[in-house]
Design a protein around this motif. Structure first.
Motif, short mmCIF file in Angstrom:
data_model
loop_
_atom_site.label_atom_id
_atom_site.label_comp_id
_atom_site.label_asym_id
_atom_site.label_seq_id
_atom_site.Cartn_x
_atom_site.Cartn_y
_atom_site.Cartn_z
N SER A 2 0.85 -1.19 0.00
CA SER A 2 0.00 0.00 0.00
C SER A 2 0.89 1.25 0.00
O SER A 2 1.87 1.32 0.73
CB SER A 2 -0.89 0.01 1.25
OG SER A 2 -1.56 1.24 1.36
N TYR A 3 0.52 2.21 -0.81
CA TYR A 3 1.25 3.47 -0.87
C TYR A 3 0.53 4.59 -0.15
O TYR A 3 0.92 5.75 -0.26
CB TYR A 3 1.51 3.86 -2.33
CG TYR A 3 2.35 2.85 -3.07
CD1 TYR A 3 3.67 2.62 -2.70
CD2 TYR A 3 1.83 2.10 -4.11
CE1 TYR A 3 4.46 1.69 -3.35
CE2 TYR A 3 2.60 1.16 -4.78
CZ TYR A 3 3.91 0.96 -4.40
OH TYR A 3 4.68 0.03 -5.05
N GLU A 11 10.23 8.15 4.92
CA GLU A 11 11.37 7.57 4.22
C GLU A 11 10.91 6.64 3.10
O GLU A 11 11.49 6.65 2.00
CB GLU A 11 12.27 6.81 5.21
CG GLU A 11 13.61 6.44 4.64
CD GLU A 11 14.44 7.63 4.19
OE1 GLU A 11 15.16 7.48 3.17
OE2 GLU A 11 14.38 8.70 4.80
N ASP A 12 9.86 5.85 3.34
CA ASP A 12 9.30 4.98 2.29
C ASP A 12 8.84 5.82 1.10
O ASP A 12 9.08 5.48 -0.06
CB ASP A 12 8.09 4.19 2.79
CG ASP A 12 8.44 3.14 3.83
OD1 ASP A 12 9.58 2.63 3.83
OD2 ASP A 12 7.54 2.81 4.64
N ARG A 13 8.15 6.92 1.40
CA ARG A 13 7.63 7.78 0.34
C ARG A 13 8.76 8.46 -0.43
O ARG A 13 8.68 8.61 -1.65
CB ARG A 13 6.64 8.80 0.92
CG ARG A 13 5.40 8.14 1.50
CD ARG A 13 4.33 9.11 1.91
NE ARG A 13 4.69 10.03 2.97
CZ ARG A 13 4.58 9.78 4.27
NH1 ARG A 13 4.10 8.62 4.70
NH2 ARG A 13 4.92 10.69 5.16
N LYS A 40 6.35 16.21 -3.53
CA LYS A 40 6.80 16.62 -2.19
C LYS A 40 5.63 16.66 -1.21
O LYS A 40 5.78 16.33 -0.03
CB LYS A 40 7.48 17.99 -2.25
CG LYS A 40 8.88 17.92 -2.83
CD LYS A 40 9.52 19.30 -2.85
CE LYS A 40 10.90 19.25 -3.47
NZ LYS A 40 11.52 20.59 -3.53
N GLU A 41 4.45 17.03 -1.70
CA GLU A 41 3.25 17.02 -0.85
C GLU A 41 2.95 15.60 -0.38
O GLU A 41 2.59 15.37 0.77
CB GLU A 41 2.05 17.61 -1.59
CG GLU A 41 2.11 19.10 -1.79
CD GLU A 41 2.07 19.86 -0.47
OE1 GLU A 41 1.15 19.62 0.33
OE2 GLU A 41 2.98 20.68 -0.23
N MET A 47 -0.74 14.90 0.93
CA MET A 47 -1.61 14.56 -0.19
C MET A 47 -1.36 13.09 -0.56
O MET A 47 -0.20 12.68 -0.68
CB MET A 47 -1.28 15.47 -1.39
CG MET A 47 -2.15 15.28 -2.59
SD MET A 47 -1.64 16.31 -4.00
CE MET A 47 -1.92 17.95 -3.35
N GLU A 48 -2.43 12.33 -0.74
CA GLU A 48 -2.28 10.93 -1.13
C GLU A 48 -1.75 10.85 -2.56
O GLU A 48 -2.00 11.73 -3.39
CB GLU A 48 -3.61 10.19 -1.03
CG GLU A 48 -4.08 9.95 0.38
CD GLU A 48 -3.24 8.96 1.18
OE1 GLU A 48 -2.32 8.30 0.62
OE2 GLU A 48 -3.51 8.83 2.38
N LEU A 49 -1.05 9.78 -2.85
CA LEU A 49 -0.46 9.57 -4.16
C LEU A 49 -1.53 9.57 -5.25
O LEU A 49 -1.32 10.10 -6.34
CB LEU A 49 0.33 8.25 -4.17
CG LEU A 49 1.19 7.98 -5.39
CD1 LEU A 49 2.17 9.10 -5.64
CD2 LEU A 49 1.92 6.67 -5.22
N GLU A 50 -2.68 9.03 -4.96
CA GLU A 50 -3.77 9.00 -5.94
C GLU A 50 -4.16 10.42 -6.36
O GLU A 50 -4.40 10.69 -7.54
CB GLU A 50 -4.99 8.28 -5.36
CG GLU A 50 -6.14 8.16 -6.34
CD GLU A 50 -7.32 7.39 -5.77
OE1 GLU A 50 -8.31 7.27 -6.49
OE2 GLU A 50 -7.26 6.93 -4.61
#
Length: 64
Positions: A2-3, A11-13, A40-41, A47-50
């Motif tokens: 899950s992202y 760090e994962d992001r 960066k958001e 802000m979610e990746l979607e």
């Protein structure tokens, strides 16, 4: 994997964004400043990746 922000650390992001930008640059396409700002958001958990993807896609639809 899950992202979602709730399922990832900052760090994962960062790693995910670094890999995505690396792929983009390898194909000779530098991300725009707007794209970098949106990512960066996501990295900062604002802000979610979607939503980032939707905004980027909408921008290209308007330009195209």
């Amino acid at each position: 994997m899950s992202y979602l922000i709730k399922d990832t650390s900052k760090e994962d992001r960062k790693k995910l964004a670094k890999n995505a930008f690396g792929i983009s640059i390898a194909s000779n396409e530098r991300p725009s400043n707007e794209t970098i700002t949106l990512v960066k958001e996501y990295i900062n958990g604002n802000m979610e990746l979607e939503e980032v993807q939707k905004q980027i896609i909408n921008r290209y639809k308007k330009e195209g």
